[in-house]
Design a protein around this motif. Structure first.
Motif, short mmCIF file in Angstrom:
data_model
loop_
_atom_site.label_atom_id
_atom_site.label_comp_id
_atom_site.label_asym_id
_atom_site.label_seq_id
_atom_site.Cartn_x
_atom_site.Cartn_y
_atom_site.Cartn_z
N UNK A 139 0.83 -1.20 0.00
CA UNK A 139 0.00 0.00 0.00
C UNK A 139 0.87 1.25 0.00
N UNK A 181 3.72 3.89 -1.73
CA UNK A 181 4.09 4.37 -3.05
C UNK A 181 5.46 3.88 -3.52
N UNK A 182 6.50 3.86 -2.66
CA UNK A 182 7.82 3.41 -3.17
C UNK A 182 7.76 2.02 -3.79
N UNK A 213 5.17 0.58 -5.21
CA UNK A 213 4.48 0.66 -6.50
C UNK A 213 5.31 1.37 -7.54
N UNK A 257 8.45 1.22 -7.72
CA UNK A 257 9.43 0.24 -8.17
C UNK A 257 8.81 -0.75 -9.15
N UNK A 265 14.24 -8.39 -1.03
CA UNK A 265 14.45 -7.32 -0.07
C UNK A 265 13.47 -7.41 1.08
N UNK A 309 -4.83 3.42 -4.63
CA UNK A 309 -3.99 2.89 -3.56
C UNK A 309 -2.57 3.44 -3.68
N UNK A 310 -2.08 3.42 -4.93
CA UNK A 310 -0.71 3.87 -5.14
C UNK A 310 -0.59 5.36 -4.83
N UNK A 369 -1.07 6.90 -0.71
CA UNK A 369 -0.22 6.52 0.41
C UNK A 369 1.23 6.89 0.14
N UNK A 370 1.42 7.96 -0.57
CA UNK A 370 2.75 8.32 -1.04
C UNK A 370 3.77 8.62 0.05
N UNK A 407 4.36 7.42 2.99
CA UNK A 407 4.87 6.42 3.94
C UNK A 407 6.27 5.96 3.60
N UNK A 408 6.93 5.43 4.61
CA UNK A 408 8.33 5.09 4.43
C UNK A 408 8.48 3.77 3.68
N UNK A 441 10.20 -0.03 2.41
CA UNK A 441 9.83 -1.41 2.64
C UNK A 441 10.40 -1.91 3.97
N UNK A 442 9.63 -2.62 4.75
CA UNK A 442 10.20 -3.17 5.98
C UNK A 442 10.99 -4.43 5.69
N UNK A 467 17.65 -1.17 -2.57
CA UNK A 467 16.44 -0.89 -1.81
C UNK A 467 15.39 -0.42 -2.80
N UNK A 468 14.33 -1.23 -3.04
CA UNK A 468 13.35 -0.85 -4.04
C UNK A 468 12.66 0.46 -3.71
N UNK A 469 12.64 0.81 -2.41
CA UNK A 469 11.98 2.05 -2.02
C UNK A 469 12.75 3.28 -2.47
N UNK A 470 14.07 3.24 -2.32
CA UNK A 470 14.87 4.43 -2.60
C UNK A 470 15.73 4.28 -3.84
#
Lengths: 208, 260, 299
Positions: B51, B53-54, B56, B58, B222, C14-15, C18-19, C21-22, C24-25, C76-79
């Motif tokens: 849920x 954004x990062x 999604x 990716x 990851x 959804x995408x 929720x922009x 938020x931090x 991936x855990x 890190x897929x998030x960053x």
């Protein structure tokens, strides 16, 4: 080449994958097509949903989902069985579509005539539609069989060491890519030619 | 229509059968979901990342790479396929026929291995994008050729003969009479061919080209959420390809209307 | 099909909403690489016409490596940031040559590393590249910069597997195309190897009983065990894999240069800091003694 037995083993595994998945895909495909052309709207929707879902998601994703997902819902098959099940489910969608277009080529008037004679849905299928459609679907089914053979090469993802995987493994040890991969390619071509030939024979048989 | 509109008894029976079918399907789904839940796979913590954004961003970047690869494969395979199709219908068909028949019986994965292992041995190491695109284009060109050929063959022979009797050259005849009609015939199978090609780009994981599936793998590596990640990736494929198929049906319906 | 359109809308909603938020855990903590880069050395002299001079002129170090090797080189897929021991060393090397930590990663695989170096697509390979005399015939190895080893993991409570020889006749899980496969074959030739594509797949397979043991790099197994209480690492590594930095075959000048740099960061304690920030986040205790440069056969 001291690794020839490995390659032969891989070929036999591929052969088993192809034979079992083809049988499974055909049986399941028949069930799905009966649902899709049948009288119950709910079942037609189920059949359509099945075909849409399996045709629109890559086989690789299905393999990973089934291999690692099924044990989570308490169903645990050996890896080989899982591969056969996934390939059968996947190709059944294509079999069902081929059968359906075969059924659709039988003129509408034929079905209506059968109905006028008082035949039930099942009888219409068995006595009127299937005999006419059979010859027309042999070639498309042969093509699906060839595509299925090619797709068994993805079973390596499920940890099954079939022909492509064993060729890859042997190549890593022997580093002779050309003879190994050309040899594997020839084996596939042979299998495909066999399926194509079988389809040809069957088509001629049904023509009479 | 192979069945009569049902009478009162038939309607009741089919209502009962439908209800039974719905119950059976729902029960199966319910059991699967509950077991899945019992295995802890439905925990909120395992789904919450999807849920954000990062994640999604990716995955959508991966989807974009998938689309790029698919577009390039489509372009190459369509052009080569057209050439092969006409080659096969020319007076000198056998090299084209041989290509089509041989390529059709070699798994794409094996072609990818050739690009991956055999070519580098001769110092030819293609960029990742081409390691995926080239073998897929080689393979799909053969399939496109068959689609195009079927389209041309489906055009009524009289049409070509009529064109010829009007004094059109072979090339003019093809361009003005046969091809426009053939295109309408092949559009639907062209789209389903494209869906197949888009699915095949999932083989990008073999060459570690970062398309949608490979992005999913890196993501799963990851976040250690293997099953959830693959379910989401599968859903994205489903949405994209179902939209394409819908487009195909739309075109088919329009083609059928304008043909009348 | 209406649900298709619907699901696209839901997906985008959804995408979109929720922009903030931090990321991936479950991943490694963000590397403190910036702090290390601040005190990292820069080469005093770059000889004209050398490989280093070309890299400096380009302003970017091209590295062949992985995106999915936890603790070593993982994106890190998030960053989009690359973290891990290998990744951090790459940035330090880039700063040493260029003066700035500018790197570009080209994903390589065990089959494509040598051609990538030979045709100049990448400058260096930093990818758990074990130094062997056979490979040294085609690649120049600087280092070894790290010494690792394959270890065995089992489900907690598994009995009868304590050493590599115990794998004989059992089903053993290993990552496809990893050094584990050769290691298993050498230690227990009768073991049946089941290969899966990635570390999480291997772990899931072990948990689901597809095999009795899982052989993988020890640091990776320790990291996995830290996240998964069911996993147990048995004994010590049973192989020694000296990792080298792959360079174009025959480029003695570049090799010398990279070796000098490795000696410098080993002496200044920077190497140990990089270890603490990556592998040291899961392996307890002080950093190991770094391997002696040139000590591996083939380096």
């Amino acid at each position: 080449m001291s690794h020839l037995p490995d390659l032969v083993g891989g070929f036999l595994t591929t052969l088993a994958l192809v034979a079992l998945s083809a049988a499974g895909a055909f049986a399941l495909g028949v069930v799905v097509v009966v649902l899709r052309v049948g009288p119950l709207r709910v079942l037609r929707a189920v059949g359509t949903g099945y075909v849409e879902t399996f045709q629109n998601i890559p086989l690789l994703v299905w393999l990973v989902l089934f291999v690692f997902g099924l044990p989570e819902v308490g169903v645990r098959f050996p890896l080989f069985t899982t591969a056969v099940v996934v390939i059968s489910l996947y190709e059944a969608a294509y079999v069902a579509e081929a059968l359906r277009s075969g059924v659709n080529t039988v003129a509408q008037g034929q079905g209506e005539a059968a109905r006028a004679l008082g035949l039930t849905f099942g009888q219409t299928l068995r006595h009127v539609v299937v005999p006419q459609a059979a010859r027309r679907v042999v070639q498309p089914l042969g093509n699906i069989g060839i595509a299925l053979t090619m797709n068994t090469s993805l079973a390596a993802v499920a940890g099954v060491v079939e022909l492509t995987a064993s060729a890859n493994r042997v190549n890593l040890v022997e580093a002779l890519p050309i003879p190994i991969f050309v040899g594997a390619g020839l084996c596939y071509a042979l299998l495909a030619a066999g399926i194509g030939g079988l389809a040809g024979v069957l088509e001629r048989r049904l023509a009479t | 229509m192979m069945f009569d509109p049902p009478g009162p008894r038939g309607r009741r029976r089919s209502r009962i059968a439908s209800a039974v079918a719905v119950v059976v399907v729902l029960a199966l789904v319910l059991v699967a979901v509950r077991r899945f839940d019992a295995a802890g796979q439905l925990e909120v913590a395992k789904w919450r990342p999807f849920l954000t954004w990062p994640v999604w961003r990716y995955l959508l970047t991966g989807l974009w790479a998938t689309v790029l690869a698919a577009a390039m494969i489509f372009l190459l395979a369509a052009v080569a396929g057209l050439a092969l199709a006409f080659g096969r219908m020319s007076s000198f068909p056998w090299p084209f026929k041989a290509y089509i028949e041989v390529v059709r019986t070699i798994p794409v994965l094996l072609l990818i291995y050739v690009v991956l292992f055999v070519l580098p041995a001769y110092g030819l190491d293609l960029p990742l994008f081409w390691k995926l695109v080239l073998p897929l284009a080689v393979s799909h060109a053969a399939q496109f050729a068959e689609v195009f050929r079927a389209g041309v063959l489906a055009v009524d022979r009289g049409q070509g003969e009529a064109g010829a009797s009007l004094g059109l050259t072979h090339a003019q005849n093809m361009r003005l009479v046969v091809l426009p009609q053939a295109v309408r015939h092949v559009l639907p199978s062209l789209v389903s061919q494209t869906v197949g090609l888009l699915k095949d780009t999932a083989l990008g994981y073999v060459v570690s080209y970062l398309e949608l599936l490979q992005s999913g793998r890196v993501l799963a590596n990851f976040n250690h959420l293997l099953i959830q990640t693959f379910l989401v990736v599968g859903l994205v494929y489903l949405v994209v390809n179902a939209s394409l198929s819908k487009l195909a049906r739309h075109l088919e319906a329009r083609g059928a209307r304008s043909a009348r | 099909m209406r649900w298709t359109t619907l699901s696209v809308v839901v997906l985008l909603a959804v995408a979109g909403c929720s922009g903030g938020e931090s990321a991936v855990p479950g991943g490694a903590p963000p590397s403190a690489i910036d702090r290390l880069l601040a005190k990292a050395p820069v080469a005093t002299a770059i000889p004209a016409g050398s490989a280093m001079a070309r890299i400096k002129d380009r302003g970017e170090l091209l590295i062949g490596g992985s995106l999915d090797a936890p603790l070593l080189s993982q994106q890190n897929p998030g960053t989009g940031e690359l973290t891990g021991f290998d990744a951090d060393l790459g940035k330090l090397l880039a700063k040493y040559i260029i003066g700035e930590p500018k790197t570009k990663l080209v994903t390589s695989t065990s089959e494509t590393r040598e051609p990538l170096l030979a045709n100049g697509t990448v400058d260096v390979i930093l990818q758990t590249y074990t130094i062997t005399p056979q490979r040294a015939e085609r690649v120049a190895f600087a280092g070894p910069y790290y010494s690792s080893g394959q270890a065995i993991a089992v489900r907690r409570g598994t009995t009868g597997i304590a050493k590599p020889a115990d794998l004989a006749g059992r089903k053993v899980i290993a990552g496809a195309n990893t050094p584990a496969i050769a290691a298993i074959k050498a230690a227990a030739p009768t073991a049946e190897i089941v290969e899966f594509g990635s570390d999480p797949e291997c772990l899931t397979a072990l948990r689901q009983g597809r095999g009795e043991a899982y052989v993988q790099d020890q640091a990776l197994l320790i990291a996995d065990a830290a996240q998964d209480g069911e996993l147990e690492v048995v004994g010590e590594p049973f192989t020694t894999d000296p990792y080298g930095i792959g360079l174009k075959h025959g480029d003695e000048q570049f090799k010398q240069f990279v070796n000098d740099w490795l000696r410098e960061i080993q002496k200044s304690g920077l190497w140990q800091d990089v270890w603490r920030d990556s592998i040291g986040t899961v392996v307890k205790g002080d950093p190991p003694t770094p391997p002696v440069i040139g000590s591996a056969q083939g380096s």
